[in-house]
Design a protein around this motif. Structure first.
Motif, PDB file in Angstrom:
ATOM      1  N   UNK A 286       0.867  -1.284  -0.024  1.00 32.85           N
ATOM      2  CA  UNK A 286      -0.062  -0.100  -0.335  1.00 32.85           C
ATOM      3  C   UNK A 286       0.755   1.854   0.420  1.00 32.85           C
ATOM      4  N   UNK A 287       0.519   2.313  -0.379  1.00 32.47           N
ATOM      5  CA  UNK A 287       1.303   3.953  -0.247  1.00 32.47           C
ATOM      6  C   UNK A 287      -0.199   4.376   0.647  1.00 32.47           C
ATOM      7  N   UNK A 288       0.732   5.412   1.862  1.00 31.83           N
ATOM      8  CA  UNK A 288       0.197   6.113   2.721  1.00 31.83           C
ATOM      9  C   UNK A 288      -0.323   7.214   1.898  1.00 31.83           C
ATOM     10  N   UNK A 289      -1.036   8.319   2.808  1.00 30.21           N
ATOM     11  CA  UNK A 289      -1.499   9.657   2.783  1.00 30.21           C
ATOM     12  C   UNK A 289      -0.418  10.380   1.709  1.00 30.21           C
ATOM     13  N   UNK A 290       1.015  10.309   2.531  1.00 37.49           N
ATOM     14  CA  UNK A 290       2.357  11.287   1.780  1.00 37.49           C
ATOM     15  C   UNK A 290       2.942  10.685   0.978  1.00 37.49           C
ATOM     16  N   UNK A 291       2.410   9.535   0.384  1.00 38.58           N
ATOM     17  CA  UNK A 291       2.998   8.652  -0.908  1.00 38.58           C
ATOM     18  C   UNK A 291       3.704   7.910  -0.520  1.00 38.58           C
ATOM     19  N   UNK A 292       3.913   6.987   0.819  1.00 40.63           N
ATOM     20  CA  UNK A 292       4.780   5.798   0.957  1.00 40.63           C
ATOM     21  C   UNK A 292       4.824   5.040   1.178  1.00 40.63           C
ATOM     22  N   UNK A 293       5.381   4.009   0.587  1.00 39.48           N
ATOM     23  CA  UNK A 293       5.271   3.022   0.667  1.00 39.48           C
ATOM     24  C   UNK A 293       4.946   1.598   1.477  1.00 39.48           C
ATOM     25  N   UNK A 294       4.387   1.536   2.021  1.00 39.98           N
ATOM     26  CA  UNK A 294       3.846   0.382   3.253  1.00 39.98           C
ATOM     27  C   UNK A 294       3.667  -1.229   3.410  1.00 39.98           C
ATOM     28  N   UNK A 295       4.809  -1.853   3.410  1.00 40.64           N
ATOM     29  CA  UNK A 295       5.075  -3.477   3.662  1.00 40.64           C
ATOM     30  C   UNK A 295       4.726  -4.334   4.258  1.00 40.64           C
ATOM     31  N   UNK A 296       3.877  -3.872   5.476  1.00 39.70           N
ATOM     32  CA  UNK A 296       3.712  -4.828   5.977  1.00 39.70           C
ATOM     33  C   UNK A 296       2.526  -5.962   6.191  1.00 39.70           C
ATOM     34  N   UNK A 297       1.581  -5.855   5.195  1.00 42.02           N
ATOM     35  CA  UNK A 297       0.618  -6.597   4.806  1.00 42.02           C
ATOM     36  C   UNK A 297       0.810  -7.682   3.689  1.00 42.02           C
ATOM     37  N   UNK A 298       2.072  -7.422   3.761  1.00 39.73           N
ATOM     38  CA  UNK A 298       2.096  -8.260   1.728  1.00 39.73           C
ATOM     39  C   UNK A 298       1.889 -10.050   2.420  1.00 39.73           C
ATOM     40  N   UNK A 299       2.299 -10.259   3.616  1.00 39.46           N
ATOM     41  CA  UNK A 299       2.727 -12.061   3.469  1.00 39.46           C
ATOM     42  C   UNK A 299       1.457 -11.822   4.639  1.00 39.46           C
ATOM     43  N   UNK A 300      -0.145 -11.205   4.376  1.00 36.46           N
ATOM     44  CA  UNK A 300      -1.304 -11.611   4.957  1.00 36.46           C
ATOM     45  C   UNK A 300      -1.991 -13.037   4.146  1.00 36.46           C
ATOM     46  N   UNK A 301      -1.660 -13.455   3.264  1.00 36.10           N
ATOM     47  CA  UNK A 301      -2.350 -14.467   2.897  1.00 36.10           C
ATOM     48  C   UNK A 301      -1.154 -15.492   3.045  1.00 36.10           C
ATOM     49  N   UNK A 302       0.373 -15.789   3.583  1.00 35.75           N
ATOM     50  CA  UNK A 302       0.673 -16.862   3.023  1.00 35.75           C
ATOM     51  C   UNK A 302       1.462 -16.690   4.931  1.00 35.75           C
ATOM     52  N   UNK A 303       2.540 -16.347   4.921  1.00 37.46           N
ATOM     53  CA  UNK A 303       3.377 -16.449   5.945  1.00 37.46           C
ATOM     54  C   UNK A 303       2.576 -16.512   7.733  1.00 37.46           C
ATOM     55  N   UNK A 304       1.789 -14.865   7.358  1.00 33.80           N
ATOM     56  CA  UNK A 304       1.062 -14.729   8.039  1.00 33.80           C
ATOM     57  C   UNK A 304      -0.056 -15.139   8.512  1.00 33.80           C
ATOM     58  N   UNK A 305      -0.762 -16.589   8.027  1.00 39.25           N
ATOM     59  CA  UNK A 305      -1.679 -17.592   8.423  1.00 39.25           C
ATOM     60  C   UNK A 305      -1.552 -19.117   8.309  1.00 39.25           C
ATOM     61  N   UNK A 306      -0.395 -19.271   6.840  1.00 38.70           N
ATOM     62  CA  UNK A 306       0.247 -20.831   7.169  1.00 38.70           C
ATOM     63  C   UNK A 306       1.102 -21.150   7.617  1.00 38.70           C
ATOM     64  N   UNK A 307       1.386 -20.979   8.866  1.00 32.41           N
ATOM     65  CA  UNK A 307       2.893 -21.996   9.273  1.00 32.41           C
ATOM     66  C   UNK A 307       3.575 -23.072   8.692  1.00 32.41           C
ATOM     67  N   UNK A 308       3.569 -23.265   8.215  1.00 39.44           N
ATOM     68  CA  UNK A 308       4.211 -23.929   7.076  1.00 39.44           C
ATOM     69  C   UNK A 308       5.533 -23.289   6.764  1.00 39.44           C
ATOM     70  N   UNK A 309       5.536 -22.024   6.239  1.00 37.70           N
ATOM     71  CA  UNK A 309       6.257 -20.919   5.763  1.00 37.70           C
ATOM     72  C   UNK A 309       7.775 -20.576   6.330  1.00 37.70           C
ATOM     73  N   UNK A 310       6.905 -20.855   7.729  1.00 37.45           N
ATOM     74  CA  UNK A 310       7.861 -20.261   9.717  1.00 37.45           C
ATOM     75  C   UNK A 310       9.418 -21.208   9.360  1.00 37.45           C
ATOM     76  N   UNK A 311      10.784 -20.729   9.910  1.00 40.90           N
ATOM     77  CA  UNK A 311      11.407 -21.342   9.601  1.00 40.90           C
ATOM     78  C   UNK A 311      11.438 -22.730  11.071  1.00 40.90           C
ATOM     79  N   UNK A 312      12.197 -23.210  11.296  1.00 40.92           N
ATOM     80  CA  UNK A 312      11.297 -24.394  12.215  1.00 40.92           C
ATOM     81  C   UNK A 312      12.859 -23.903  13.229  1.00 40.92           C
ATOM     82  N   UNK A 313      11.986 -22.343  13.923  1.00 36.68           N
ATOM     83  CA  UNK A 313      12.783 -22.278  15.361  1.00 36.68           C
ATOM     84  C   UNK A 313      13.220 -23.137  16.334  1.00 36.68           C
ATOM     85  N   UNK A 314      12.472 -24.054  15.871  1.00 37.85           N
ATOM     86  CA  UNK A 314      11.858 -24.494  17.913  1.00 37.85           C
ATOM     87  C   UNK A 314      13.315 -25.988  17.199  1.00 37.85           C
ATOM     88  N   UNK A 315      14.699 -25.877  16.487  1.00 37.61           N
ATOM     89  CA  UNK A 315      15.481 -26.030  15.992  1.00 37.61           C
ATOM     90  C   UNK A 315      17.139 -26.082  16.626  1.00 37.61           C
TER      91      UNK A 315
END
Length: 420
Positions: A286-315
């Motif tokens: 997204x681009x905010x009202x100041x014309x600055x790009x925001x990336x924080x939503x780009x993984x909403x449909x993948x990494x934020x919802x599906x843990x199969x993409x996550x690093x195996x931090x437990x190792x």
């Protein structure tokens, strides 16, 4: 006669300064201004208004700002509320060894714009030196094998706990955090991995064997205390720091500042294995009202919802400190950290601490650094929004820096008694 004092006049950038004014008339209103220039000549400045006490004194440790760039009792507000005159400018110290930041503090009468010009007479002023290295800290340029960077060693014989310091998407070599950490007793390697010297000009893959070489280089140094080292990392650097902690057994303590818990954009390669990037949804950029790009939503449909993409931090064998700015506009850092800690809990592990700061943005830096809400970044157009609100972001920087040092001290050498 009005007198402005600031103690100490010369100190590390993470040390507080006590600013006082005496000799005013009772209840007189004055303006305090701070300004400084970075190494490129970019101006940063701030101001705040104060009312003197019945005895004609202002004490920033006690008195509340009436207005200006912040309000309330904030002893170091003049420092962290500084804004760049040129928008999208981030304050980054390049030459940490030879030249301190020089901060000019002025005491003025309250002023009013007259025909577009600011009219303000100075009652008194002081100049402060703000250093990134304590006396006796040494810097060693590192160009050994593939490794490129700078090693900072505290004064004395040591051995000292070793830390690798990693930054992210801007590339190049950033030394200001490593030099400051060395000033507090840690042997710290600021490690570049792209956009510096003869390293690749663009980051196309993360070669974990390169970072393994950095770990081995650090552990070979006679002033570095083994058997493990720590990692202090932010953004893409934190993605790499997490990957290192999982794959390299020498990593004992890892600080992850606003990083993802998955491969975000460039594949990670280690000993013949390739870890592919997580799919992202570009339509969520997204681009905010100041014309600055925001990336924080780009993984909403993948990494934020599906843990199969996550690093195996437990190792991972070491300990983790997650530092999260809840107003991060570059990564959904809170969700990523919560996913990682949930994985650890599910595996019955208690080797983690989460510090989550409402109102803090992406670039959580050492204390009293001005908030950088947006800046230019290589290969990204338009400029990136990092997020953050000035006062809570400043509080997060001050608190997290102390906790980072405590964490590293605890897990790299419990007997290490450096003053924080």
């Amino acid at each position: 006669m009005a007198k402005l004092t600031a103690v100490p006049l010369s100190a590390l950038v993470d040390e507080p300064v006590h600013i006082r004014v005496t000799g005013l008339t009772p209840f007189q209103v004055v303006c305090l201004q701070a300004s400084m220039k970075d190494e490129k000549g970019n101006l940063f400045h701030s101001q705040a208004f104060y009312r003197a006490s019945e005895v004609g004194e202002v004490d920033l440790e006690r008195d509340s700002s009436l207005g200006g760039d912040y309000m309330g009792v904030h002893p170091m507000g003049l420092f962290w509320s500084m804004k760049p005159e040129k928008l999208l400018t981030r304050l980054v110290k390049r030459d940490v060894m030879n030249r301190p930041h020089k901060v000019h503090i002025k005491l003025c009468h309250p002023y009013f714009p007259v025909e577009g010009k600011v009219i303000s007479s100075s009652l008194d002023s002081v100049i402060l030196e703000r250093w990134y290295v304590a006396p006796g800290v040494t810097r060693i340029h590192v160009k050994e094998g593939r490794i490129r960077g700078a090693l900072f060693l505290p004064p004395g014989e040591g051995p000292f706990p070793g830390v690798i310091d990693l930054f992210g998407g801007a590339g190049g070599l950033f030394e200001f955090r490593a030099s400051l950490l060395a000033s507090h007793g840690f042997a710290t390697l600021a490690l570049a991995y792209w956009g510096y010297d003869d390293l690749p000009s663009r980051l196309e893959k993360v070669d974990l064997e390169y970072f393994e070489e950095g770990v081995e280089f650090l552990l070979r140094h006679p002033k570095v205390l083994g058997p493990g080292v720590g990692v202090l990392s932010v953004c893409i650097g934190a993605e790499i720091g997490l990957s290192m902690a999982i794959n390299l057994k020498q990593i004992t303590a890892t600080v992850l500042i606003n990083g993802p818990n998955f491969v975000s954009s460039n594949p990670h390669v280690y000993r013949g294995k390739v870890f592919q990037p997580t799919p992202c949804s570009e339509e969520f950029v997204t681009t905010n009202a100041l014309g600055l790009v925001e990336f924080y939503r780009t993984f909403e449909e993948t990494a934020d919802k599906d843990t199969k993409y996550c690093f195996p931090i437990e190792k991972a064998h070491g300990h983790f400190l997650f530092v999260v700015g809840e107003d991060d506009k570059n990564l959904n850092s809170k969700v990523h950290a919560e996913q990682a800690t949930a994985q650890l809990m599910k595996s019955g592990k208690k080797n983690w601490t989460l510090l989550s700061y409402p109102g803090a943005g992406h670039l959580i830096e050492p204390p009293y650094s001005p908030l950088c809400p947006a800046s230019r970044t290589p290969f990204v157009i338009p400029s990136i929004s990092w997020g953050g609100e000035v006062i809570p972001h400043a509080a997060a920087q001050e608190h997290s820096w102390k906790e980072i040092q405590k964490f590293l001290k605890q897990h790299l050498n419990p007997g290490f008694n450096s003053q924080l």
